[in-house]
Each structure stands twice: as C-alpha cells, then as structure tokens.
Design an enzyme around this catalytic site. Structure first.
Site, PDB file in Angstrom:
ATOM      1  N   CYS A 113      20.350  -6.699   8.292  1.00 56.38           N
ATOM      2  CA  CYS A 113      19.028  -6.066   8.143  1.00 56.38           C
ATOM      3  C   CYS A 113      18.481  -5.503   9.452  1.00 56.38           C
ATOM      4  O   CYS A 113      17.598  -4.652   9.440  1.00 56.38           O
ATOM      5  CB  CYS A 113      18.040  -7.057   7.547  1.00 56.38           C
ATOM      6  N   HIS A 253      10.909  -5.215   8.708  1.00 57.30           N
ATOM      7  CA  HIS A 253      11.956  -5.244   7.687  1.00 57.30           C
ATOM      8  C   HIS A 253      11.360  -5.828   6.403  1.00 57.30           C
ATOM      9  O   HIS A 253      10.632  -6.822   6.438  1.00 57.30           O
ATOM     10  CB  HIS A 253      13.128  -6.092   8.176  1.00 57.30           C
ATOM     11  N   ASN A 283      14.486  -5.556  -1.070  1.00 59.95           N
ATOM     12  CA  ASN A 283      15.108  -5.699   0.248  1.00 59.95           C
ATOM     13  C   ASN A 283      16.398  -4.883   0.275  1.00 59.95           C
ATOM     14  O   ASN A 283      17.358  -5.221  -0.419  1.00 59.95           O
ATOM     15  CB  ASN A 283      15.394  -7.187   0.511  1.00 59.95           C
TER      16      ASN A 283
HETATM   17  O1  UT7 Z   1      16.703  -9.804   4.619  1.00 58.79           O
HETATM   18  C1  UT7 Z   1      17.221 -10.779   5.447  1.00 58.79           C
HETATM   19  C2  UT7 Z   1      16.843 -12.065   5.369  1.00 58.79           C
HETATM   20  N1  UT7 Z   1      16.356 -12.580   4.126  1.00 58.79           N
HETATM   21  C3  UT7 Z   1      15.350 -13.403   4.191  1.00 58.79           C
HETATM   22  O2  UT7 Z   1      14.804 -13.590   5.265  1.00 58.79           O
HETATM   23  C4  UT7 Z   1      14.936 -14.145   2.948  1.00 58.79           C
HETATM   24  C5  UT7 Z   1      14.031 -15.241   3.343  1.00 58.79           C
HETATM   25  N2  UT7 Z   1      13.706 -16.155   2.272  1.00 58.79           N
HETATM   26  C6  UT7 Z   1      12.886 -15.844   1.257  1.00 58.79           C
HETATM   27  O3  UT7 Z   1      12.417 -14.739   1.118  1.00 58.79           O
HETATM   28  C7  UT7 Z   1      12.489 -16.975   0.325  1.00 58.79           C
HETATM   29  O4  UT7 Z   1      12.955 -18.184   0.854  1.00 58.79           O
HETATM   30  C8  UT7 Z   1      13.006 -16.804  -1.123  1.00 58.79           C
HETATM   31  C9  UT7 Z   1      12.246 -15.697  -1.822  1.00 58.79           C
HETATM   32  C10 UT7 Z   1      14.471 -16.485  -1.114  1.00 58.79           C
HETATM   33  C11 UT7 Z   1      12.776 -18.084  -1.911  1.00 58.79           C
HETATM   34  O5  UT7 Z   1      11.412 -18.449  -1.877  1.00 58.79           O
HETATM   35  P1  UT7 Z   1      10.972 -19.927  -1.495  1.00 58.79           P
HETATM   36  O6  UT7 Z   1       9.510 -19.990  -1.653  1.00 58.79           O
HETATM   37  O7  UT7 Z   1      11.545 -20.228  -0.147  1.00 58.79           O
HETATM   38  O8  UT7 Z   1      11.648 -20.785  -2.626  1.00 58.79           O
HETATM   39  P2  UT7 Z   1      12.720 -21.969  -2.497  1.00 58.79           P
HETATM   40  O9  UT7 Z   1      14.055 -21.432  -2.102  1.00 58.79           O
HETATM   41  O10 UT7 Z   1      12.136 -23.068  -1.670  1.00 58.79           O
HETATM   42  O11 UT7 Z   1      12.794 -22.461  -3.991  1.00 58.79           O
HETATM   43  C12 UT7 Z   1      11.658 -23.011  -4.659  1.00 58.79           C
HETATM   44  C13 UT7 Z   1      11.998 -23.215  -6.108  1.00 58.79           C
HETATM   45  C14 UT7 Z   1      13.330 -23.949  -6.319  1.00 58.79           C
HETATM   46  O12 UT7 Z   1      13.200 -24.785  -7.435  1.00 58.79           O
HETATM   47  P3  UT7 Z   1      12.918 -26.359  -7.260  1.00 58.79           P
HETATM   48  O13 UT7 Z   1      14.079 -26.885  -6.444  1.00 58.79           O
HETATM   49  O14 UT7 Z   1      11.608 -26.462  -6.542  1.00 58.79           O
HETATM   50  O15 UT7 Z   1      12.884 -26.866  -8.658  1.00 58.79           O
HETATM   51  C15 UT7 Z   1      14.293 -22.830  -6.662  1.00 58.79           C
HETATM   52  O16 UT7 Z   1      15.371 -23.254  -7.462  1.00 58.79           O
HETATM   53  O17 UT7 Z   1      12.141 -21.951  -6.768  1.00 58.79           O
HETATM   54  C16 UT7 Z   1      13.392 -21.913  -7.449  1.00 58.79           C
HETATM   55  N3  UT7 Z   1      13.842 -20.531  -7.496  1.00 58.79           N
HETATM   56  C17 UT7 Z   1      13.487 -19.673  -8.469  1.00 58.79           C
HETATM   57  N4  UT7 Z   1      12.724 -19.825  -9.563  1.00 58.79           N
HETATM   58  C18 UT7 Z   1      12.540 -18.756 -10.364  1.00 58.79           C
HETATM   59  C19 UT7 Z   1      14.625 -19.880  -6.603  1.00 58.79           C
HETATM   60  N5  UT7 Z   1      14.785 -18.612  -6.999  1.00 58.79           N
HETATM   61  C20 UT7 Z   1      14.097 -18.449  -8.148  1.00 58.79           C
HETATM   62  C21 UT7 Z   1      13.888 -17.370  -9.021  1.00 58.79           C
HETATM   63  N6  UT7 Z   1      13.109 -17.563 -10.104  1.00 58.79           N
HETATM   64  N7  UT7 Z   1      14.417 -16.145  -8.796  1.00 58.79           N
END
Ligand code: UT7
Length: 326
Positions: A113, A253, A283
């Site tokens: 990125c 980004h 993204n």
């Molecule tokens: O471009 C280069 C770099 N990329 C990034 O920098 C991405 C950075 N990270 C992010 O943008 C975020 O971490 C995400 C959008 C990927 C995820 O958001 P989050 O608030 O960090 O969620 P999480 O990974 O902590 O997951 C929270 C919950 C989990 O469920 P439990 O374990 O709490 O039951 C995940 O399984 O959300 C769940 N989850 C989803 N639920 C519905 C993860 N993806 C999804 C989804 N829909 N698509």
C-alpha cells in the site's frame, strides 16, 4: 536545483461494483458491520478480461494527457503492484510496450500500500539529480485476484483500481518538498500471501489450503498503521518546516476510515482537509492514494499552490509520506 513534481494524474477503475449487500450473500457479514468497522460501502471489481497492465495503460494515458507529455518522452516507468499480470516478467514491461514508450528503465516495485509513495520518492531522486526528465509512476492493483471470497476478514476490504502520476521538473513554487520511506520486516506475517513463492511454490496442496490468497492479522496491523502513519507524517512535516494546520489537503492511504480518522485526529489536521473515497472504492493498496489525488485534481479540490501531504502504510510492513506543493 529544480524540484520534481507531479505534472499529471489519471485513474482507471473497473465498472463492476461489489456492494456490501453482495458480500452478505458470500460470507457471514453485514452491511452494518462493514460500514461501522471500515467505512466501506462498495468496491470495484475488474472484469475477467481486464489485467493490471491494461488498466495501468488507461490510467497512464490520462496522466500523460494532463501533463502534456508523450509516451516517447518517458525515461522511467515504475509500476507499484502486488498483483502483477504474471510473476515474470515485470508488469512495467507490458506497460512500456502497450503505451508505446521507448525502451527505458521500467520496473515493478513491491511495497504494497505504500508503493505509490515509494515510487514517487524513487522517481524524485532520478529527476532532481538530472538522470531522468519524465517518469511515470503507477499504483496498480487487481486485488480481487488475490482475495479469498470465503474469508470475511479480508474480502470486505479490498477492491481493484489503478492510478498514475507523471513526474518531471516542476515550475516553482510547485514540487516535492519532503519524503520518507520505511520497511520493518518484523511484521511481515501481519499481511501476506503464503504460497506461490520460493518458500511454498504453488502446488495442489497450497491451492487446496487456500494459501495463494491474502492472509491478514487486521487488528494488530491497525495499531501499527495508525502509529507509523502519524509518526512519518509528523517527521516529513517537521523537516519541511510545515505545520499540520498549514496543509490544504491530507490524503492518507484508504485502509479503513477508522485509521484515517485516528491519524487525522492525532496529527491535528482539520477534518475538512482530509480526503476519503473509501466508501466507494475500498482499499486498493498502492492505487488508493493516486486514485484519491486524481479525484481531487479533476474535481478542482486541489488548486495550484496547495500544500498536500500523502501518507501510507502497508504489508511488509512499509510506511512513508510525501509532502508536495501542487
Ligand atoms: O492496507 C494495508 C493495511 N491494512 C490494514 O491496515 C487493515 C487494518 N485493520 C483493519 O482495518 C481492521 O482490523 C479490520 C477491519 C480488518 C477488522 O476490524 P476490527 O475492529 O479490528 O475487528 P477484529 O478483527 O478485532 O474482529 C472483531 C470481530 C471478530 O469476531 P469475535 O472474535 O469478536 O467474535 C471477527 O471474527 O469481528 C469479526 N469479523 C467480522 N464480522 C462480520 C471480522 N470480519 C468480519 C466481517 N463481518 N467481515
């Protein structure tokens, strides 16, 4: 010594739209989750016949037109991509050929990125040292070809798109005022594609295990992203003697609207100076910043003399920032 600057921009995003509602039918997710956690409502998907180089040539032609430069004038082509046409040769070779540019220094750059900003920084060195007059830098990604549409943690984030910038000697006071680029491999397992390289050559087993697709530790990455984008932005501003309040435009980004908001708040940039198209485009890795820049230039949001800061973060991990006066 004259500064180098971006003389023209161009973008090519595929027509097909993939909405959050479409994704609800593919994986266990919801429009509400995707919108509140990422800010994304839809992203673009390339048609089967579209390739990274094909969209790159379209974007490059628009950028060259805006700059008033012909392909024959190009001395350097840098294609930043992690989704190349093929593992070999470089996508830049196809772009040079299809654009009708003369044989010149053309290569791919893999900084995920942060790649467009790395490319701009590399081109800047060639132009300001007089080795090259005009350079084409492209951020090009067809990430849909590398995304696992069974993995809800990643498939909701990424989209396809390409954008280009033509760089050359700038007319004062325009030009690139400061830049930095960094890589820290200690976090390389936060965002990667396990198979298809020398560590795990593609095999029936790797394909069955879906190891040819992007894997991400999103939550850990989030924190590193906010911290590094803030720090590198601060350093580039400080070295140029520019304060965050003086900026006319900040283009981060487009990884996650929550990352953008956190960086904007920590830097003390006014929210109306921050550009975001993540709700429409998602993204697009190295294409995200140049797509934003092109939208700003073509819509008149950017005016001559504006101070613009661009800041990125990506797999590697890599991060960097470029400050320029338009
Ligand atoms: O471009 C280069 C770099 N990329 C990034 O920098 C991405 C950075 N990270 C992010 O943008 C975020 O971490 C995400 C959008 C990927 C995820 O958001 P989050 O608030 O960090 O969620 P999480 O990974 O902590 O997951 C929270 C919950 C989990 O469920 P439990 O374990 O709490 O039951 C995940 O399984 O959300 C769940 N989850 C989803 N639920 C519905 C993860 N993806 C999804 C989804 N829909 N698509």
């Amino acid at each position: 010594m004259a500064l180098a600057g971006i003389l023209g921009t161009g973008a090519a995003v595929p027509e097909k739209v993939l909405t959050n509602q479409d994704l609800e039918k593919l994986v266990d997710t919801s429009d509400e989750w995707i919108t509140t956690r990422t800010g994304i409502k839809e992203r673009r998907l390339a048609a089967p016949h579209e390739t990274t180089s094909m969209l790159s040539v379209q974007a490059a032609r628009k950028a060259l037109d805006m700059a008033g430069i012909k392909p024959k004038d190009l001395d350097l082509i840098i294609c930043s991509t992690i989704s190349p046409d093929m593992p070999l040769p470089a996508t830049a070779a196809f772009i040079q050929r299809d654009l009708g540019a003369p044989p010149c220094c053309a290569f791919d750059l893999a900084a995920a990125c942060s790649g467009f900003l790395f490319g701009v920084t590399v081109a800047d060195q060639f132009i300001t040292t007089g080795k090259v007059k005009y350079a084409l830098v492209i951020g090009a990604e067809l990430l849909s070809r590398y995304v696992d549409y069974q993995d809800r943690a990643t498939c909701v984030l990424f989209g396809d798109g390409v954008a280009a910038g033509v760089l050359g000697p700038a007319s004062p006071p325009s030009g690139i005022l400061g830049e930095e680029m960094h890589t820290e491999g200690a976090y390389s397992d936060h965002l990667y594609i396990p198979a298809g390289g020398t560590v795990k050559p593609t095999s029936r087993e790797t394909v069955e295990a879906r190891e040819h697709y992007i894997k991400m530790r999103g939550n850990e990455l989030f924190k590193v992203a906010v911290r590094s984008m803030e720090e590198v932005s601060r350093r580039v501003l400080k070295k140029a003697g520019v304060s965050a309040e003086e900026l006319d435009l900040f283009i981060p980004h487009q990884a996650n609207q929550r990352i953008t908001d956190a960086v904007q708040e920590r830097l003390g940039v006014s929210p109306d100076k921050v550009y975001s198209n993540i709700s429409r485009i998602g993204n697009t890795s190295s294409a995200s910043i140049p797509i934003c820049l092109d939208e700003c230039v073509r819509s008149g949001r950017v005016k001559k003399g504006d101070l613009i800061l661009m800041s990125a973060f990506g797999a590697g991990v890599t991060w960097g920032a470029v400050l320029m006066r338009w």
